[in-house]
Write a protein that holds these residues in place. Structure first.
Motif, mmCIF file in Angstrom:
data_model
loop_
_atom_site.group_PDB
_atom_site.id
_atom_site.type_symbol
_atom_site.label_atom_id
_atom_site.label_comp_id
_atom_site.label_asym_id
_atom_site.label_seq_id
_atom_site.Cartn_x
_atom_site.Cartn_y
_atom_site.Cartn_z
ATOM 1 N N PHE A 1 25.018 27.221 23.970
ATOM 2 C CA PHE A 1 23.541 27.229 23.902
ATOM 3 C C PHE A 1 23.211 26.806 22.490
ATOM 4 O O PHE A 1 22.018 26.052 23.116
ATOM 5 C CB PHE A 1 24.358 28.955 23.335
ATOM 6 N N PHE A 2 23.529 26.783 21.606
ATOM 7 C CA PHE A 2 22.719 25.833 20.846
ATOM 8 C C PHE A 2 22.657 24.268 21.243
ATOM 9 O O PHE A 2 21.818 23.929 20.763
ATOM 10 C CB PHE A 2 22.895 25.980 19.630
ATOM 11 N N THR A 3 23.534 24.485 21.497
ATOM 12 C CA THR A 3 23.100 22.028 22.333
ATOM 13 C C THR A 3 21.541 22.536 22.919
ATOM 14 O O THR A 3 21.252 21.559 23.321
ATOM 15 C CB THR A 3 24.726 22.061 22.810
ATOM 16 N N VAL A 4 22.242 23.431 24.273
ATOM 17 C CA VAL A 4 21.002 23.382 25.174
ATOM 18 C C VAL A 4 19.431 23.601 24.263
ATOM 19 O O VAL A 4 18.254 22.751 24.718
ATOM 20 C CB VAL A 4 20.944 23.612 26.334
ATOM 21 N N ILE A 5 19.401 24.521 23.567
ATOM 22 C CA ILE A 5 18.228 24.498 23.373
ATOM 23 C C ILE A 5 17.919 23.406 22.445
ATOM 24 O O ILE A 5 16.735 23.645 22.583
ATOM 25 C CB ILE A 5 18.002 26.695 21.975
ATOM 26 N N ARG A 6 18.087 22.822 21.229
ATOM 27 C CA ARG A 6 18.686 22.139 20.504
ATOM 28 C C ARG A 6 18.122 20.583 21.415
ATOM 29 O O ARG A 6 16.619 20.381 21.139
ATOM 30 C CB ARG A 6 19.585 21.655 19.688
ATOM 31 N N ASN A 7 18.648 20.165 22.381
ATOM 32 C CA ASN A 7 18.147 19.609 22.932
ATOM 33 C C ASN A 7 17.120 19.792 24.208
ATOM 34 O O ASN A 7 15.433 18.753 23.758
ATOM 35 C CB ASN A 7 19.040 19.102 24.154
ATOM 36 N N THR A 8 16.242 20.509 24.655
ATOM 37 C CA THR A 8 15.011 21.240 25.106
ATOM 38 C C THR A 8 14.261 20.847 23.648
ATOM 39 O O THR A 8 13.230 20.696 23.640
ATOM 40 C CB THR A 8 15.535 22.731 25.494
ATOM 41 N N PHE A 9 14.256 21.714 22.553
ATOM 42 C CA PHE A 9 13.281 21.209 21.775
ATOM 43 C C PHE A 9 13.360 20.057 21.741
ATOM 44 O O PHE A 9 11.780 19.369 21.602
ATOM 45 C CB PHE A 9 13.922 22.239 20.639
ATOM 46 N N VAL A 10 13.811 19.206 21.211
ATOM 47 C CA VAL A 10 13.771 17.923 21.123
ATOM 48 C C VAL A 10 13.363 17.207 21.442
ATOM 49 O O VAL A 10 12.038 16.393 21.706
ATOM 50 C CB VAL A 10 15.185 17.295 20.566
ATOM 51 N N ILE A 11 13.252 17.290 23.070
ATOM 52 C CA ILE A 11 12.797 16.341 23.777
ATOM 53 C C ILE A 11 12.294 16.567 24.118
ATOM 54 O O ILE A 11 10.969 15.506 24.408
ATOM 55 C CB ILE A 11 13.541 16.596 25.245
ATOM 56 N N SER A 12 11.645 17.867 24.503
ATOM 57 C CA SER A 12 9.922 18.839 24.587
ATOM 58 C C SER A 12 9.455 18.465 23.840
ATOM 59 O O SER A 12 7.629 17.766 23.705
ATOM 60 C CB SER A 12 9.781 19.686 25.269
ATOM 61 N N GLY A 13 9.574 17.906 21.773
ATOM 62 C CA GLY A 13 8.915 18.131 21.112
ATOM 63 C C GLY A 13 8.626 16.489 20.754
ATOM 64 O O GLY A 13 7.437 16.011 20.386
ATOM 65 N N LEU A 14 9.510 15.749 21.323
ATOM 66 C CA LEU A 14 9.657 14.265 21.287
ATOM 67 C C LEU A 14 7.842 13.479 21.578
ATOM 68 O O LEU A 14 6.966 13.058 22.227
ATOM 69 C CB LEU A 14 10.906 13.441 21.393
ATOM 70 N N GLY A 15 8.391 14.828 23.384
ATOM 71 C CA GLY A 15 6.998 14.552 24.489
ATOM 72 C C GLY A 15 6.020 14.534 23.539
ATOM 73 O O GLY A 15 4.614 14.231 24.169
ATOM 74 N N LEU A 16 5.310 16.211 22.766
ATOM 75 C CA LEU A 16 4.787 16.818 22.263
ATOM 76 C C LEU A 16 3.826 15.751 21.552
ATOM 77 O O LEU A 16 2.877 14.977 21.104
ATOM 78 C CB LEU A 16 5.186 18.212 22.418
ATOM 79 N N PHE A 17 4.745 14.796 20.552
ATOM 80 C CA PHE A 17 4.271 14.471 19.003
ATOM 81 C C PHE A 17 4.204 13.467 19.600
ATOM 82 O O PHE A 17 3.305 13.011 18.283
ATOM 83 C CB PHE A 17 5.216 14.906 17.379
#
Lengths: 312, 296, 564
Positions: free
Chosen positions: A80-96
């Motif tokens: 759970f935590f791995t996939v949540i973190r990865n999702t946020f990092v990957i889409s966060g990078l896309g955003l920032f």
């Protein structure tokens, strides 16, 4: 700024007055609202599947209720935590990183004075968007293999040791981000190119006569001019932070880098859809939607406070 | 507009043009690769890796011949064009109206309407309930099942909303004083200034509709002749899926050299029309700039 | 202004009306052909859900398949196929279940849960009571083969499915292959395997073979090469490679032949992974193997295999012998099949390596849904039973004979007036020589009925009638290599989980599978250290993820299967 306040003033008028004054507008809204009500809100009764052990043969009315069981299964799952973190990092990078790049790219395009060159670059830059994900990922996998051209280049520059870059969890985020920009930068900047077009030329002229330099004019005229569009897109983007392009990750990742590459959608694909677990995947979808909605509302509120621009 | 060339400007131009050229090359490569692969010798294509700069072996049109021999491709083209046209018309009407309404500051219900629309961007009921709605409307296995569910989109409405926001309120003030109704203001006064924005959403919509296959695959199970091109294309691209690889003949089919080639050809056949469409939309972006320039 | 809007609306509507017409026209195609009602052999129509295929532009719907046409005429029925778009099969199948729009016959490939549940919910019919009377041929076939019989019935004696039966040895289509020509070149034609056998059989033999390949590739100047290509997860899920070390695929039977075990948690698997790691470090195993998740498991990285830059890989029957050579480009390959190397160091023998699974004797299964009344059911069963006779099977498997092809439009169109096959004077089956010519287009399954039917290559009563016509000697030899080891450690495909066990499976399986698939490649690449200690930590983690519960479920299912 006071200019954004008139809406506040109209709040004091009663609903009756509002409807009487704006009935023409409301009439216009009817077909649009009706449309969304039927085709978007109609199917939403299906969201109750999130609280069911849904079996296609029993249907929504006949399936067993499990309360928050599906959600708990998801929260408790080992990754759970791995996939949540990865999702946020990957889409966060896309955003920032990705979002400022697409605005910047639009500004740079706008600075080109050679008309044929400008047109050509614009046309070309959106081409990769049309190449299928499978082909793109095939190329990326080739480039990043232990003998691939990207690896060769990085080894020569002394940045990495010779290895398959996609077998090393440390590099996946960078590979994904860069390849995303490669494929989508041109396409995602179209909106801003069009917005820049609408910025009044008169203001530019006036500023130029006043002796404002290029940079100054971009800063004081172009950027404020496209601000509504930028803010809208930014807020909407915040509302998709929990959603990461699924096809691309699925085609690019491999088991040895699940620790950084596995995102919610790919994880649910492996655990849920593959096994026909509709209740579970609906629950995860609903969880995503709720988080997305919260993020969007927060972004909207922040933007309202600091830039007087908002979706509502 | 004449620009003075300062040294800083020259350096900037060199860097900017240089960057654009490099980026442009990087962007052309994948498509070039697909194009070259689609006319390559299928056997050599199978043993190649990396980007192809020129066709492998003798140029062959076999792949295209096979793709175009498929009657479904033509049907698919016709269907897709029909779907794109109809959805675009409905989409423009809906997005312009929606965007206009949301940009009206005086409208009390505006916030509620915005949330109503935004929620549709986040929440969906999923496949089975959507199917049941379409079935309930009695449009299963008709063209409407593809056209209606996908033809309006809150995203486009939001984009039009910010486009209307971008316009100075002064434009409509005078019209209002003349007693013009909201519809007149929207269509006569504001819309002409938003050509570029409309062009963008039209382009987005055309691209989205052109590539969309999901609704058709779900709502048209018994009407193959109504399928859009994208669904036929997907069949070709996705065939040889591991899931159904059970028998020997399936495996032998996978070793068919031409299967690979056909996939590239289908990609070209399916995307070429879209690539040609961009310059048309582009005309509006450039036109806007010129308009501003001339006025100044 | 309103005019413009009205015009717009009108325009949309009229386009829509046109569009709508196109849609509704299609609604009632099957209303013709009505027969008198008192006719005992009344014409019936039954619907059939099955995943679609590429029909090679000959026709667009399985309804038009020549074999379907023939069967329709013969049995006075109309088979109406409902085929989803390729790639949307699972969605479509679940939609069919979810909206209770069942077809009369349903292919069950995309159903993942227990069939017993479907029966209890009244979706599918129990065929067991009808079998002996209406499907005498299928019944006889099942009675003749213990494994088939066990597979066909469930624990309570119900029969829900009609299987596509496959003759495993004859249709063995894939396994590991190696480049014999490289060894010949490197040894000057004097290949001497340490085991003394003609073909590589032991790990030692591979230890002799792989360095030769590496040397060859280093001298060849090829940039990207691989002596041994293994799947992205580091092992073959179907078990072919680790079988040599005595480890099973995913689930299999232990050495005692009774206990269900999970291959990747065993000691033998540790031996396998250690060897792979050793070979990876030595540069024999493809350095990029883990990133190639999209290579179909029998078509690993074609740029290596077809480019002549691979030594050993999972190949398919068609690649055997010189098929992959390009003499013009100086690429002369002699590809031969190779069985999994026996880990003699740990005392693994051929008998212990009996965990190879590639094809179960039964693949596709179809159920008959409760939409059928008894009369319809009987008619359907009668039709399917014909496909389990030798004649019906042949027509289904290989297509129409000259006699039947004479008035078939599609066969005429492609020029197969003489039929797809015939029986020669010695009683052997032969394919039409025309189809063996080099320029004959590959029509795949478009001309036969393999997709539709149940009896595909049912085991023949008389083994002398075995079909050899598809394969040449090299291919026969390859099949022989791939089926060399026994299959007695394979968990029979007829083992079915009940609802309770299925729940356990759903709960734990993905987590365990994910963890294994993450760890094995890391062990081989070296991202995770591989020692006795780390291995037992890994096994412990598997147990923590619910492996024992999962094994218990499989075990009790297997025991019930044994009692059938």
């Amino acid at each position: 700024m006071k200019a954004a306040k008139p809406s506040g003033r109209s709040d004091r008028s009663t609903w009756g007055m509002d409807i009487r004054r704006n009935y023409k507008l409301y009439l216009l809204a009817v077909p649009v609202v009706l449309f969304f009500a039927i085709f978007n809100y109609g199917p939403m009764f299906g969201l109750v599947m999130a609280f069911q052990d849904f079996k296609p043969t029993r249907g929504i009315l006949g399936s067993a209720w499990v309360g928050f069981g599906n959600f708990i299964d998801f929260f408790k799952s080992p990754n759970f935590f791995t996939v949540i973190r990865n999702t946020f990092v990957i889409s966060g990078l896309g955003l920032f990183v990705g979002f400022p790049l697409s605005v910047g790219f639009a500004l740079l395009i706008n600075e080109i004075r050679l008309k044929w060159f400008k047109k050509t670059v614009q046309t070309i830059s959106y081409m990769p968007y049309f190449v299928s994900v499978i082909v793109m990922c095939g190329l990326i996998i080739d480039f990043c293999s232990s003998q691939g051209i990207v690896t060769n280049l990085l080894v020569r520059l002394g940045i990495v040791e010779r290895q398959n870059l996609l077998q090393n969890p440390d590099y996946f985020w960078a590979i994904n981000l860069i390849s995303d920009q490669w494929q989508n930068l041109g396409y995602s900047s179209i909106v801003f190119i069009a917005a820049i077009t609408n910025v009044s030329g008169e203001l530019h002229e006036a500023a130029a006569i006043d002796g404002a330099g290029r940079l100054k004019r971009v800063w004081h005229i172009t950027l404020p001019g496209i601000k509504p569009m930028v803010v809208t897109m930014l807020i909407l983007k915040c509302g998709t932070l929990m959603t990461v392009g699924f096809d691309k990750i699925l085609n690019l990742y491999n088991t040895s880098i699940y620790s950084t590459a596995d995102v919610i959608s790919t994880y649910v694909y492996r655990t849920g859809i593959n096994g026909g677990q509709y209740g579970y995947s609906t629950a995860v979808g609903l969880f995503n939607s709720v988080v997305n909605l919260i993020l969007l509302l927060a972004a909207n509120a922040l933007s309202k406070k600091y830039s007087e621009q908002a979706l509502f | 507009m004449v620009e003075k060339l300062t040294p800083g400007r020259v350096i900037f131009n060199i860097l900017n043009y240089g960057f654009m050229i490099l980026f442009g090359i990087a962007c052309v490569l994948p498509l070039w690769h697909v194009l070259m692969a689609s006319v390559s010798d299928p056997r050599m294509l199978m043993s190649a890796s990396g980007i192809l700069f020129r066709p492998l072996g003798d140029i062959t049109m076999d792949g295209y011949r096979m793709v175009l021999a498929n009657p479904s491709i033509i049907t698919g083209y016709i269907n897709t064009i029909l779907y794109v046209l109809i959805t675009t018309v409905i989409m423009i009407a809906g997005s312009v109206i929606g965007g206009f309404l949301l940009s009206r500051r005086e409208l009390k219900l505006k916030g509620l309407l915005a949330i109503f629309l935004l929620i549709t961007m986040m929440f969906g009921g999923g496949m089975i309930p959507s199917y049941m709605v379409i079935k309930g409307l009695g449009i299963l296995n008709t063209r409407w099942a593809v056209i209606l569910p996908g033809c309006m989109n809150a995203f486009y409405i939001m984009m039009m909303k910010s486009a209307f926001d971008q316009l100075s309120p002064s434009y409509e003030e005078s019209a209002k004083l003349d007693g013009a109704g909201p519809l007149t203001i929207m269509v006569r006064i504001l819309l002409p200034m938003l050509q570029a924005n409309v062009a963008v959403i039209v382009m987005f919509n055309v691209i989205m509709q052109w590539n969309s296959w999901f609704n058709a695959s779900i709502y048209l199970p018994k009407s193959r002749d109504l399928w859009p091109l994208a669904l036929y294309m997907r069949e070709v691209l996705i065939n040889n899926d591991t899931a159904k690889m059970a028998s020997s003949l399936d495996a032998e089919q996978a070793a068919d050299y031409t299967a690979n080639l056909v996939k590239y050809c289908v990609t070209v056949v399916g995307t070429l029309p879209l690539l040609c469409a961009y310059p048309f939309a582009q005309k509006y972006f450039v036109a806007g700039v010129q308009m501003g320039g001339v006025k100044g | 202004m309103k005019k413009l809007l009205a015009l717009l609306l009108c325009g949309t509507m009229s386009i829509g009306l046109l569009a709508g017409c196109g849609g509704t026209e299609k609604e009632s195609p099957a209303a013709d052909g009505s027969l008198p009602e008192d006719n005992p052999e009344e014409h019936i129509t039954f619907t059939y859900w099955i995943y679609a295929d590429d029909y090679k532009n000959l026709y667009t719907s399985l309804n038009d398949n020549p074999v379907v046409q023939y069967l329709n005429d013969k049995f006075n029925v109309t088979m109406e196929f409902q085929t989803p778009a390729i790639g949307s099969e699972a969605d479509n199948f679940n939609l069919m279940l979810g909206t209770q729009d069942y077809t009369d016959v349903m292919n069950m490939t995309y159903y993942t849960e227990s069939l017993g549940t479907l029966y209890e919910e009244g979706v599918i019919l129990d065929l067991a009571p009808y079998l002996e009377e209406y499907m005498p041929n299928y019944y006889a076939l099942l009675q003749s083969n213990e494994e088939l019989r066990r597979m066909a019935y469930d624990d309570e004696g119900h029969m829900f499915t009609l299987y596509t039966l496959d003759d495993v040895t004859r249709n063995h289509w894939g396994g590991f292959v190696y480049r014999r020509d490289i060894l010949e070149t490197m040894t000057g034609g004097n290949v001497q395997f340490p085991s003394g056998n003609e073909e590589p059989t032991t790990v030692e033999d591979w230890d002799y073979m792989l360095p030769l390949m590496k040397e060859y590739f280093e001298a060849s100047g090829l940039q990207d090469t691989a002596c041994l290509i293994i799947p992205a997860i580091g092992y073959t899920a179907t078990g072919e490679l680790q079988a040599g070390w005595g480890a099973t695929g995913i689930f299999g039977l232990g050495m005692d032949g009774e206990t269900v075990e999970y291959g990747p948690s065993t000691e033998q698997f540790y031996n396998y992974v250690s060897k792979m790691k050793e070979w990876y470090d030595a540069g024999y195993v493809y350095q990029d193997f883990a990133s190639r998740t999209n290579d179909l498991f029998y078509m690993p990285n074609t740029s290596l295999t077809y480019g002549g830059a691979a030594g050993v890989w999972f190949g398919i029957l068609q690649q055997v012998s010189d098929y992959m050579s390009v003499p013009d480009a100086g690429l002369n390959m002699d590809v031969r099949a190779v069985p999994a190397p026996l880990d003699t160091e740990h005392g693994v023998t051929e008998e212990m390596a009996g965990s190879r699974v590639t094809i179960a004797p039964a693949t596709d299964a179809r159920c008959i849904s409760s939409t059928c009344d008894e009369e319809k059911l009987v008619r359907i069963l009668t039709l399917f039973d014909y496909l389990y006779t030798e004649e019906g099977d042949n027509i289904c498997q290989r297509g129409l004979t000259a006699e039947l092809a004479a008035d078939d439009e599609i066969y005429q169109k492609v020029g197969l007036e003489d039929g797809a096959w015939y029986v020669d004077e010695n009683g052997n089956y032969c394919v039409n020589p025309k189809t063996l010519e080099a320029d004959w287009p590959d029509y795949g399954m478009a001309l036969n009925g393999q997709r539709i039917a149940g009896g595909t290559s049912a085991p023949k009563e008389d083994p002398a009638n075995e079909v050899r016509d598809y394969h040449d000697d090299a291919e026969d030899a390859a099949s022989g290599q791939w089926t060399k080891y026994p299959t007695d450690r394979v968990l029979p495909s007829g083992v079915t989980l009940n609802a309770e066990e299925n729940a356990v499976y759903q709960k734990y399986y993905t987590g365990i599978n994910d963890y294994v698939n993450t760890m094995i490649p890391k062990f081989i690449i070296g991202t995770e250290e591989l020692t006795e200690e780390t291995w037992s930590a890994y096994v412990e983690q598997l147990n923590a993820l619910g492996l024992q519960e999962l094994l218990e479920a499989e075990q009790s299912a297997y025991e019930r299967y044994q009692e059938r």
